[in-house]
Design a protein around this motif. Structure first.
Motif, PDB file in Angstrom:
ATOM      1  N   TYR A  87       0.945  -1.232  -0.056  1.00 56.64           N
ATOM      2  CA  TYR A  87       0.057  -0.025   0.101  1.00 56.64           C
ATOM      3  C   TYR A  87       0.875   1.183  -0.121  1.00 56.64           C
ATOM      4  CZ  TYR A  87      -3.607  -3.404   1.130  1.00 56.64           C
ATOM      5  OH  TYR A  87      -4.351  -4.365   1.205  1.00 56.64           O
ATOM      6  N   GLU A  88       0.502   2.040  -0.710  1.00 54.64           N
ATOM      7  CA  GLU A  88       1.295   3.434  -0.789  1.00 54.64           C
ATOM      8  C   GLU A  88       0.298   4.689  -0.392  1.00 54.64           C
ATOM      9  OE1 GLU A  88       3.156   3.739  -4.626  1.00 54.64           O
ATOM     10  OE2 GLU A  88       2.945   1.622  -4.779  1.00 54.64           O
ATOM     11  N   GLY A  89       1.126   5.817  -0.063  1.00 52.94           N
ATOM     12  CA  GLY A  89       0.399   6.973   0.244  1.00 52.94           C
ATOM     13  C   GLY A  89       1.206   8.057   0.982  1.00 52.94           C
ATOM     14  N   TYR A  90       0.612   8.983   1.512  1.00 55.17           N
ATOM     15  CA  TYR A  90       1.638  10.261   1.965  1.00 55.17           C
ATOM     16  C   TYR A  90       1.239  10.736   3.362  1.00 55.17           C
ATOM     17  CZ  TYR A  90       1.636  10.823  -3.122  1.00 55.17           C
ATOM     18  OH  TYR A  90       1.763  10.862  -4.483  1.00 55.17           O
ATOM     19  N   GLY A  91       2.381  10.813   4.095  1.00 59.73           N
ATOM     20  CA  GLY A  91       2.196  11.045   5.384  1.00 59.73           C
ATOM     21  C   GLY A  91       2.238  12.591   5.886  1.00 59.73           C
ATOM     22  N   ILE A  92       2.702  13.083   6.953  1.00 62.62           N
ATOM     23  CA  ILE A  92       2.836  14.633   7.080  1.00 62.62           C
ATOM     24  C   ILE A  92       3.832  15.266   6.293  1.00 62.62           C
ATOM     25  CG2 ILE A  92       3.286  16.108   8.997  1.00 62.62           C
ATOM     26  CD1 ILE A  92       1.024  14.070   9.509  1.00 62.62           C
ATOM     27  N   ARG A 108      -9.959  -7.063   5.259  1.00 64.80           N
ATOM     28  CA  ARG A 108      -9.536  -6.508   6.612  1.00 64.80           C
ATOM     29  C   ARG A 108      -8.223  -5.378   6.521  1.00 64.80           C
ATOM     30  NH1 ARG A 108      -7.489 -11.109   9.226  1.00 64.80           N
ATOM     31  NH2 ARG A 108      -5.436 -10.350   8.241  1.00 64.80           N
ATOM     32  N   THR A 109      -7.286  -5.847   5.833  1.00 66.83           N
ATOM     33  CA  THR A 109      -5.923  -4.973   5.799  1.00 66.83           C
ATOM     34  C   THR A 109      -6.224  -3.855   5.246  1.00 66.83           C
ATOM     35  OG1 THR A 109      -5.070  -7.184   5.532  1.00 66.83           O
ATOM     36  CG2 THR A 109      -3.608  -5.200   5.022  1.00 66.83           C
ATOM     37  N   VAL A 110      -6.669  -3.737   3.961  1.00 69.42           N
ATOM     38  CA  VAL A 110      -7.037  -2.461   3.478  1.00 69.42           C
ATOM     39  C   VAL A 110      -7.810  -1.508   4.246  1.00 69.42           C
ATOM     40  CG1 VAL A 110      -8.953  -3.054   1.753  1.00 69.42           C
ATOM     41  CG2 VAL A 110      -7.301  -1.303   1.060  1.00 69.42           C
ATOM     42  N   ALA A 111      -8.859  -2.067   4.848  1.00 68.20           N
ATOM     43  CA  ALA A 111      -9.568  -1.141   5.777  1.00 68.20           C
ATOM     44  C   ALA A 111      -8.797  -0.650   6.778  1.00 68.20           C
ATOM     45  CB  ALA A 111     -10.785  -1.937   6.281  1.00 68.20           C
ATOM     46  N   GLU A 112      -7.795  -1.248   7.407  1.00 63.96           N
ATOM     47  CA  GLU A 112      -6.957  -0.809   8.694  1.00 63.96           C
ATOM     48  C   GLU A 112      -6.068   0.044   7.977  1.00 63.96           C
ATOM     49  OE1 GLU A 112      -6.739  -4.884  11.480  1.00 63.96           O
ATOM     50  OE2 GLU A 112      -5.402  -4.320  10.087  1.00 63.96           O
ATOM     51  N   ILE A 113      -5.443  -0.213   6.903  1.00 63.96           N
ATOM     52  CA  ILE A 113      -4.418   0.808   6.334  1.00 63.96           C
ATOM     53  C   ILE A 113      -5.149   2.356   6.003  1.00 63.96           C
ATOM     54  CG2 ILE A 113      -2.892   1.484   4.271  1.00 63.96           C
ATOM     55  CD1 ILE A 113      -1.851  -0.827   5.913  1.00 63.96           C
ATOM     56  N   LYS A 119      -7.042   8.789   9.993  1.00 64.52           N
ATOM     57  CA  LYS A 119      -7.167   9.207  11.112  1.00 64.52           C
ATOM     58  C   LYS A 119      -6.077   9.889  11.782  1.00 64.52           C
ATOM     59  CE  LYS A 119      -8.035   7.632  16.324  1.00 64.52           C
ATOM     60  NZ  LYS A 119      -8.390   6.352  16.644  1.00 64.52           N
ATOM     61  N   TYR A 120      -4.850   9.400  11.208  1.00 65.20           N
ATOM     62  CA  TYR A 120      -3.545  10.103  11.649  1.00 65.20           C
ATOM     63  C   TYR A 120      -3.057  11.321  10.617  1.00 65.20           C
ATOM     64  CZ  TYR A 120      -4.266   7.156  15.393  1.00 65.20           C
ATOM     65  OH  TYR A 120      -4.670   6.304  16.451  1.00 65.20           O
ATOM     66  N   GLY A 121      -3.703  11.933   9.666  1.00 65.87           N
ATOM     67  CA  GLY A 121      -3.432  13.122   9.028  1.00 65.87           C
ATOM     68  C   GLY A 121      -2.687  12.638   7.714  1.00 65.87           C
ATOM     69  N   GLY A 122      -2.660  11.278   7.108  1.00 63.66           N
ATOM     70  CA  GLY A 122      -1.952  11.218   5.814  1.00 63.66           C
ATOM     71  C   GLY A 122      -3.149  10.945   4.821  1.00 63.66           C
ATOM     72  N   SER A 123      -2.843  10.359   3.758  1.00 59.80           N
ATOM     73  CA  SER A 123      -3.757  10.281   2.618  1.00 59.80           C
ATOM     74  C   SER A 123      -3.328   8.897   1.725  1.00 59.80           C
ATOM     75  CB  SER A 123      -3.943  11.278   1.514  1.00 59.80           C
ATOM     76  OG  SER A 123      -2.863  11.777   1.276  1.00 59.80           O
ATOM     77  N   MET A 124      -4.177   8.198   1.569  1.00 63.91           N
ATOM     78  CA  MET A 124      -4.010   6.766   0.719  1.00 63.91           C
ATOM     79  C   MET A 124      -3.664   7.103  -0.589  1.00 63.91           C
ATOM     80  SD  MET A 124      -5.536   3.138   1.622  1.00 63.91           S
ATOM     81  CE  MET A 124      -5.119   1.832   0.769  1.00 63.91           C
ATOM     82  N   GLY A 125      -2.715   6.466  -1.191  1.00 60.91           N
ATOM     83  CA  GLY A 125      -2.601   6.971  -2.683  1.00 60.91           C
ATOM     84  C   GLY A 125      -2.862   5.603  -3.502  1.00 60.91           C
TER      85      GLY A 125
END
Length: 241
Positions: A87-92, A108-113, A119-125
């Motif tokens: 999985y890839e994405g962007y953090g702070i 389950r895994t993709v939902a948790e990611i 919740k913690y300020g990132g965005s999934m890519g």
């Protein structure tokens, strides 16, 4: 760049891995399972399995437990089937993050990611959105004060791509993934034992974070590390140690 040295960051990463020692066995068992299932139980013909077993030994896993998991994955015993998903994405601050997982339940895994990013300020890519910012390579790290000339001579003679001496004196040996084991064995045979040795996704460039941004980024990374299905987390943030 005080507080952002490469060596300090590596020690910080190693320390956090040690804190999560209880989860390491679970991750190593998954890695052994997938490696043995894909490439067979013969470590001489399966470098991925050999590397997984090395990790298991470094984590003080008993030999009989290692053998049990190799046998289980090779079809001699029944077991779960794991799927590898990245999985890839962007953090702070736009820092790039990649999370490698092994899961028996993709939903389950993709939902948790996705939940952690949100919740913690990132965005999934999407797939490939940040992967181009990393290089798949072997990395062997030596503490400041190690013999640069000796490391360079042996490493380059045995297939390393580059030897980098960082500003703080730490020495990084970078190898193609296929040459990692050969280079590692040659260095260790010469009495040069690295502090850290693994095949990773290494960021091509880093983004410095400090203060509250660094704290938020570390929290996000910790959440990913603590997920049961996580195998490894890679990012390009430079964080204070």
């Amino acid at each position: 760049m005080a507080g952002h040295s490469k060596w300090a960051n590596i020690q910080h990463r190693k320390g956090r891995q040690d804190e999560k020692r209880g989860k390491i066995w679970t991750r190593v068992i998954r890695e052994i399972t997938v490696a043995a299932r894909q490439g067979g139980p013969d470590i001489s013909a399966n470098p991925r399995l050999r590397l997984a077993i090395d990790k298991a030994k470094a984590a003080n896993m008993p030999a009989d437990r290692i053998k049990y998991n190799v046998d289980k994955a090779s079809g001699n015993l029944e077991g779960l089937t794991y799927e590898e998903i990245r999985y890839e994405g962007y953090g702070i601050g736009g820092a790039a993050i990649m999370i490698d997982t092994m899961t028996d339940n993709r939903v389950r895994t993709v939902a948790e990611i996705r939940h952690a990013f949100s919740k913690y300020g990132g965005s999934m890519g999407t797939d490939g959105s940040v992967a181009f910012q990393f290089k798949h390579c072997g990395q062997l790290v030596f503490a400041p004060g190690a013999s640069e000339d000796k490391i360079m001579e042996i490493a380059l003679d045995h297939g390393a791509e580059d030897v980098v001496t960082d500003e703080d004196g730490a020495i990084e040996v970078l190898t193609p993934p296929a040459e990692f084991e050969k280079v590692k064995q040659a260095l260790e045979a010469a009495g040069l034992v690295p502090e850290l040795a693994e095949v990773i996704m290494r960021p091509e460039n880093t983004i410095e974070l400090a203060g509250e941004d660094a704290e938020r980024m570390q929290k996000l990374l910790d959440v990913f590390e603590d997920l049961d299905d996580t195998q490894a987390v890679y990012h390009n943030a430079s964080l204070p140690a």
